[in-house]
Design an enzyme around this catalytic site. Sequence first.
Site, PDB file in Angstrom:
ATOM      1  N   TYR A 141       0.839  -1.203   0.000  1.00 16.21           N
ATOM      2  CA  TYR A 141       0.000   0.000   0.000  1.00 16.21           C
ATOM      3  C   TYR A 141       0.875   1.254   0.000  1.00 16.21           C
ATOM      4  CZ  TYR A 141      -2.816   3.797   1.783  1.00 16.21           C
ATOM      5  OH  TYR A 141      -3.396   5.020   1.958  1.00 16.21           O
ATOM      6  N   PHE A 169      -2.131  11.104   7.994  1.00 14.64           N
ATOM      7  CA  PHE A 169      -1.894  10.156   9.075  1.00 14.64           C
ATOM      8  C   PHE A 169      -3.227   9.417   9.291  1.00 14.64           C
ATOM      9  CE2 PHE A 169       2.546  10.559  10.457  1.00 14.64           C
ATOM     10  CZ  PHE A 169       2.947  11.364   9.414  1.00 14.64           C
TER      11      PHE A 169
HETATM   12  N1  UFG Z   1      -5.983  -1.460  16.191  1.00 11.41           N
HETATM   13  C1  UFG Z   1      -6.300  -2.290  17.245  1.00 11.41           C
HETATM   14  N2  UFG Z   1      -7.464  -2.990  17.179  1.00 11.41           N
HETATM   15  C2  UFG Z   1      -8.317  -2.908  16.093  1.00 11.41           C
HETATM   16  C3  UFG Z   1      -7.973  -2.058  15.033  1.00 11.41           C
HETATM   17  C4  UFG Z   1      -6.793  -1.355  15.096  1.00 11.41           C
HETATM   18  O1  UFG Z   1      -5.565  -2.403  18.218  1.00 11.41           O
HETATM   19  O2  UFG Z   1      -9.345  -3.590  16.113  1.00 11.41           O
HETATM   20  C5  UFG Z   1      -4.753  -0.683  16.271  1.00 11.41           C
HETATM   21  C6  UFG Z   1      -3.818  -0.951  15.114  1.00 11.41           C
HETATM   22  O3  UFG Z   1      -3.025  -2.077  15.377  1.00 11.41           O
HETATM   23  C7  UFG Z   1      -3.052   0.354  15.064  1.00 11.41           C
HETATM   24  C8  UFG Z   1      -4.078   1.403  15.508  1.00 11.41           C
HETATM   25  O4  UFG Z   1      -5.085   0.664  16.194  1.00 11.41           O
HETATM   26  O5  UFG Z   1      -2.017   0.322  15.991  1.00 11.41           O
HETATM   27  C9  UFG Z   1      -4.717   2.133  14.356  1.00 11.41           C
HETATM   28  O6  UFG Z   1      -5.152   1.166  13.417  1.00 11.41           O
HETATM   29  P1  UFG Z   1      -6.092   1.531  12.183  1.00 11.41           P
HETATM   30  O7  UFG Z   1      -6.392   0.249  11.474  1.00 11.41           O
HETATM   31  O8  UFG Z   1      -7.235   2.362  12.636  1.00 11.41           O
HETATM   32  O9  UFG Z   1      -5.176   2.464  11.291  1.00 11.41           O
HETATM   33  P2  UFG Z   1      -3.726   2.177  10.700  1.00 11.41           P
HETATM   34  O10 UFG Z   1      -2.777   2.973  11.541  1.00 11.41           O
HETATM   35  O11 UFG Z   1      -3.416   0.755  10.541  1.00 11.41           O
HETATM   36  O12 UFG Z   1      -3.893   2.685   9.215  1.00 11.41           O
HETATM   37  C10 UFG Z   1      -3.906   4.024   8.895  1.00 11.41           C
HETATM   38  C11 UFG Z   1      -4.610   4.218   7.574  1.00 11.41           C
HETATM   39  C12 UFG Z   1      -3.810   3.624   6.453  1.00 11.41           C
HETATM   40  C13 UFG Z   1      -2.409   4.110   6.531  1.00 11.41           C
HETATM   41  C14 UFG Z   1      -1.817   3.787   7.853  1.00 11.41           C
HETATM   42  C15 UFG Z   1      -0.401   4.216   7.973  1.00 11.41           C
HETATM   43  O13 UFG Z   1      -5.882   3.629   7.594  1.00 11.41           O
HETATM   44  O14 UFG Z   1      -4.378   3.970   5.222  1.00 11.41           O
HETATM   45  O15 UFG Z   1      -2.584   4.444   8.842  1.00 11.41           O
HETATM   46  O16 UFG Z   1       0.244   3.336   8.856  1.00 11.41           O
HETATM   47  F1  UFG Z   1      -1.644   3.529   5.585  1.00 11.41           F
END
Ligand code: UFG
Length: 323
Positions: A141, A169
């Site tokens: 991605y 972010f």
């Molecule tokens: N998390 C949990 N439990 C859940 C869902 C998420 O603990 O049920 C944690 C994840 O592990 C992470 C944090 O919460 O540490 C945030 O997770 P998200 O899935 O909400 O978001 P991400 O940080 O994974 O993803 C976002 C954007 C992406 C982008 C990314 C950059 O959605 O498009 O940030 O790292 F690429």
Amino acid sequence: MHVLVTGGAGYIGSVTGALLLDEGHSVTVFDNLELGHRAAIDTRAALMVGDLRNADAIDRAIAETRPDAVMHFAADALVGESMAQPERYFGNNVAGGLNLAAAMLRHGVRRIVLSSTCATYGEPERLPITEDSAQRPTNPYGESKLMLERALDWYRRLHGLHVVSLRYFNACGAAGGRGEDHSPETHLIPILLQVALGQREQACIHGDDYPTPDGSCIRDYIHVSDLARAHLLALTTPASGAFNLGTGSGFSVKQVLAAARAVTGHPIPASVGPRRPGDPPVLVAAADKARQVLGWTPQITAIEDIIASAWEWHRAHPDGYGG
Ligand code: UFG
């Protein structure tokens, strides 16, 4: 201006489209409606249903609408999915984006605002992350977004295309009756709110053994209306290049959970599970460049306020746009 908004039926694209219209611009949405929702599109916008992977479709759309600028949101955006289906990410995000850019160049459309991501940085070498940090994505991605950023930068240098890449972010919250409706949902805040709505039994904290104060991952949560306002500023700025969009403050998963419990008044049971592959421990933006160059200041920065706006939307739309 007349703005072609790719992915205008999606979460951030639909909020930004509505803001463009509020500010007196006209909007044509180009969206394949695969992940987006027709109901999310402002009724004042025109809709062309099409797919960027079809070079003829986007060429026709650009030729017919002759926009002054393009805002390019349409993309796949899940880190985990990109590890399982990399070809989907390179096909849609890179090949689709290149079809769009080629059509723009062919028809003399000189300005694009690209939705990019902090995932282009990979594991940050220092915090907070500045725009000149090394970009070493750790998943397809982030790589796909970086590839498009780089191609567009060459078009800027060689063809004079005006390019602003906005590296989001963690987008969250709701605005103007529009919110987050993904299927399947993988994002933290909507998942916590689904538990509060009784749609899930409990939440899972993906790892609490990270090198952070409480052991859970820290992210920079930025409200979708602040992202939308950054796009409006990017539309007219003489500056080009990349801008981080975050508040500059990080919240851990456990802090977000505590805030969601406080906002909803629901206990939101949660257990600790294993780490999710590909999750960096801490991602926090240095957003000074966007403040200084674009004049952008995030307005909704308290995590409780961000969650409250999402909570209001999820309560009003328990089945998302389908309900
Ligand atoms: N998390 C949990 N439990 C859940 C869902 C998420 O603990 O049920 C944690 C994840 O592990 C992470 C944090 O919460 O540490 C945030 O997770 P998200 O899935 O909400 O978001 P991400 O940080 O994974 O993803 C976002 C954007 C992406 C982008 C990314 C950059 O959605 O498009 O940030 O790292 F690429």
